[in-house]
Design an enzyme around this catalytic site. Structure first.
Site, PDB file in Angstrom:
ATOM      1  N   GLY A  40       1.605   2.056  10.641  1.00 37.63           N
ATOM      2  CA  GLY A  40       2.523   3.295  10.956  1.00 37.63           C
ATOM      3  C   GLY A  40       3.635   3.351  11.796  1.00 37.63           C
ATOM      4  O   GLY A  40       4.225   4.813  11.904  1.00 37.63           O
ATOM      5  N   HIS A  47      -9.712   0.736   4.311  1.00 32.17           N
ATOM      6  CA  HIS A  47      -8.274   1.010   4.396  1.00 32.17           C
ATOM      7  C   HIS A  47      -8.464   2.464   6.598  1.00 32.17           C
ATOM      8  O   HIS A  47      -8.998   2.854   5.957  1.00 32.17           O
ATOM      9  CB  HIS A  47      -7.345   1.885   3.975  1.00 32.17           C
ATOM     10  CG  HIS A  47      -5.621   2.021   4.392  1.00 32.17           C
ATOM     11  ND1 HIS A  47      -4.940   2.727   5.488  1.00 32.17           N
ATOM     12  CD2 HIS A  47      -4.952   0.348   4.725  1.00 32.17           C
ATOM     13  CE1 HIS A  47      -4.176   2.141   6.032  1.00 32.17           C
ATOM     14  NE2 HIS A  47      -3.835   1.121   5.149  1.00 32.17           N
ATOM     15  N   ASN A  86       0.555  -0.833  -0.277  1.00 32.13           N
ATOM     16  CA  ASN A  86      -0.265   0.118   0.109  1.00 32.13           C
ATOM     17  C   ASN A  86       0.456   1.243   0.241  1.00 32.13           C
ATOM     18  O   ASN A  86       2.023   2.054   1.269  1.00 32.13           O
ATOM     19  CB  ASN A  86      -0.663  -0.566   1.296  1.00 32.13           C
ATOM     20  CG  ASN A  86      -1.537   1.443   1.620  1.00 32.13           C
ATOM     21  OD1 ASN A  86      -2.495   1.958   0.532  1.00 32.13           O
ATOM     22  ND2 ASN A  86      -2.064   1.370   2.593  1.00 32.13           N
ATOM     23  N   GLU A 124      -6.185   3.643   7.004  1.00 35.59           N
ATOM     24  CA  GLU A 124      -6.854   5.544   7.170  1.00 35.59           C
ATOM     25  C   GLU A 124      -7.991   6.231   6.307  1.00 35.59           C
ATOM     26  O   GLU A 124      -7.665   7.730   6.771  1.00 35.59           O
ATOM     27  CB  GLU A 124      -5.199   6.296   6.223  1.00 35.59           C
ATOM     28  CG  GLU A 124      -3.988   5.720   7.662  1.00 35.59           C
ATOM     29  CD  GLU A 124      -2.880   5.617   6.642  1.00 35.59           C
ATOM     30  OE1 GLU A 124      -2.920   5.101   5.137  1.00 35.59           O
ATOM     31  OE2 GLU A 124      -1.709   4.412   7.155  1.00 35.59           O
ATOM     32  N   SER A 136       2.957  -2.785  10.377  1.00 31.91           N
ATOM     33  CA  SER A 136       4.458  -2.656  10.981  1.00 31.91           C
ATOM     34  C   SER A 136       5.076  -3.757  10.033  1.00 31.91           C
ATOM     35  O   SER A 136       5.315  -4.090  10.627  1.00 31.91           O
ATOM     36  CB  SER A 136       4.553  -2.065  11.752  1.00 31.91           C
ATOM     37  OG  SER A 136       4.211  -0.607  12.504  1.00 31.91           O
ATOM     38  N   LYS A 165       0.042   4.152   0.068  1.00 31.79           N
ATOM     39  CA  LYS A 165       0.054   5.306   0.389  1.00 31.79           C
ATOM     40  C   LYS A 165      -0.114   6.564   0.006  1.00 31.79           C
ATOM     41  O   LYS A 165      -0.683   6.267  -1.988  1.00 31.79           O
ATOM     42  CB  LYS A 165       0.191   6.126   1.790  1.00 31.79           C
ATOM     43  CG  LYS A 165       0.200   4.579   2.677  1.00 31.79           C
ATOM     44  CD  LYS A 165       0.262   4.537   3.590  1.00 31.79           C
ATOM     45  CE  LYS A 165      -0.338   3.721   4.495  1.00 31.79           C
ATOM     46  NZ  LYS A 165       0.330   3.119   5.921  1.00 31.79           N
ATOM     47  N   GLU A 182      -5.602  -5.037  10.070  1.00 26.22           N
ATOM     48  CA  GLU A 182      -4.890  -4.025  10.197  1.00 26.22           C
ATOM     49  C   GLU A 182      -5.336  -3.971  11.436  1.00 26.22           C
ATOM     50  O   GLU A 182      -5.939  -2.825  11.689  1.00 26.22           O
ATOM     51  CB  GLU A 182      -4.710  -3.233   9.069  1.00 26.22           C
ATOM     52  CG  GLU A 182      -3.694  -3.977   8.408  1.00 26.22           C
ATOM     53  CD  GLU A 182      -3.394  -2.914   6.869  1.00 26.22           C
ATOM     54  OE1 GLU A 182      -2.428  -3.099   6.452  1.00 26.22           O
ATOM     55  OE2 GLU A 182      -4.344  -2.180   6.673  1.00 26.22           O
TER      56      GLU A 182
END
Ligand code: PGA
Length: 242
Positions: A167, A91, A6, A93, A202, A8, A161
């Site tokens: 991150g 996702h 991904n 985010e 991560s 981003k 996730e």
């Protein structure tokens, strides 16, 4: 298995070209799929550069309407038009910073599948959910509608996730990943659903082998460690002989 990067809001076209130039040397273990998900601005170029390589190019999101006044969004038809056959949806985010809810993620999934885009659908709890013992309840809420409608759809892959591990450099422990993947598997089985489950959060070359060795982990959805070709190769190397 799958290694999905991904990307981003990273990479310009110059950096993308460099990645694909280096990716020509990738040694991909048998039965491993390599996917990258760049920004919409790079999708067409990435699909062109991926021709003849072992890399598939997915989008990062897909809108629920076929077209219309939705500034900043990308439709399934536009994704297909760029040459991609799949997309991420849900996702964290998107959920955290762009107010996506279980409902909008569900609608996006419906639209993507209607257009026959393969989907990596992301779920995961926040740190406060885990601390309050609500991980399973949150996952169930994120899963219940999509499982009902897409249980026999082999073009949906789930990515678990934990939000607190994305991150942050904090990877969930092997026990946490095992326990949560086992819980998701039994929830899916109760609902006659056999989706594959990726782990994300991560993932790095130094922890991926151990995580991917867990029976319920079918690969990784990887942010930071997927950006550079050398690191992507190091992730692939973790899957050799698994
Ligand atoms: P990370 O991101 O590997 O950088 O934690 C994972 C993701 O956002 O999918």
């Amino acid at each position: 298995m799958i290694v999905a990067g991904n990307w981003k809001m990273f990479k310009t076209s110059k950096e993308l070209k460099e990645f694909f130039r280096l990716s020509k040397e990738f040694k991909v273990p048998t039965n491993v799929r390599c996917i990258v998900a760049p920004s919409p601005t790079l999708l067409t170029l990435a699909n062109q550069l991926s021709e003849g390589t072992s890399i598939e190019v997915f989008a990062q999101n897909c809108h629920w309407e076929e077209q219309g006044a939705f500034t900043g969004e990308t439709s399934a038809a536009q994704i297909l038009d760029c040459g991609s056959k799949g997309t991420l949806i849900g996702h964290s985010e998107r959920r955290q910073y762009f107010a996506e809810s279980n409902e909008t993620c569900f609608k996006r999934l419906q639209a993507a599948r209607k257009a026959d885009l393969e989907v990596i659908f992301c779920v995961g709890e926040q740190l406060k959910d885990r601390e309050q013992g609500k991980t399973e309840a949150v996952l169930e809420e994120q899963l219940k509608d999509i499982v009902k409608e897409f249980r026999s759809d082999s073009k949906v892959t789930l990515a678990y996730e934990p939000v607190w591990a994305i991150g942050t450099g904090v990877t969930a422990t092997v026990e946490q990943v095992r326990d949560t993947h086992n819980w998701i598997r039994s929830y899916l089985e109760k609902n006659d659903c056999a989706w594959k489950i990726l782990y994300g959060g991560s993932v790095k070359p130094n922890n991926f082998k151990e995580l991917a060795s867990l029976p319920e982990v079918f690969g990784g959805l990887v942010g930071g460690a997927s950006l550079e070709a050398a690191s992507f190769q190091a992730l692939l190397d973790c899957l050799t002989d698994l």
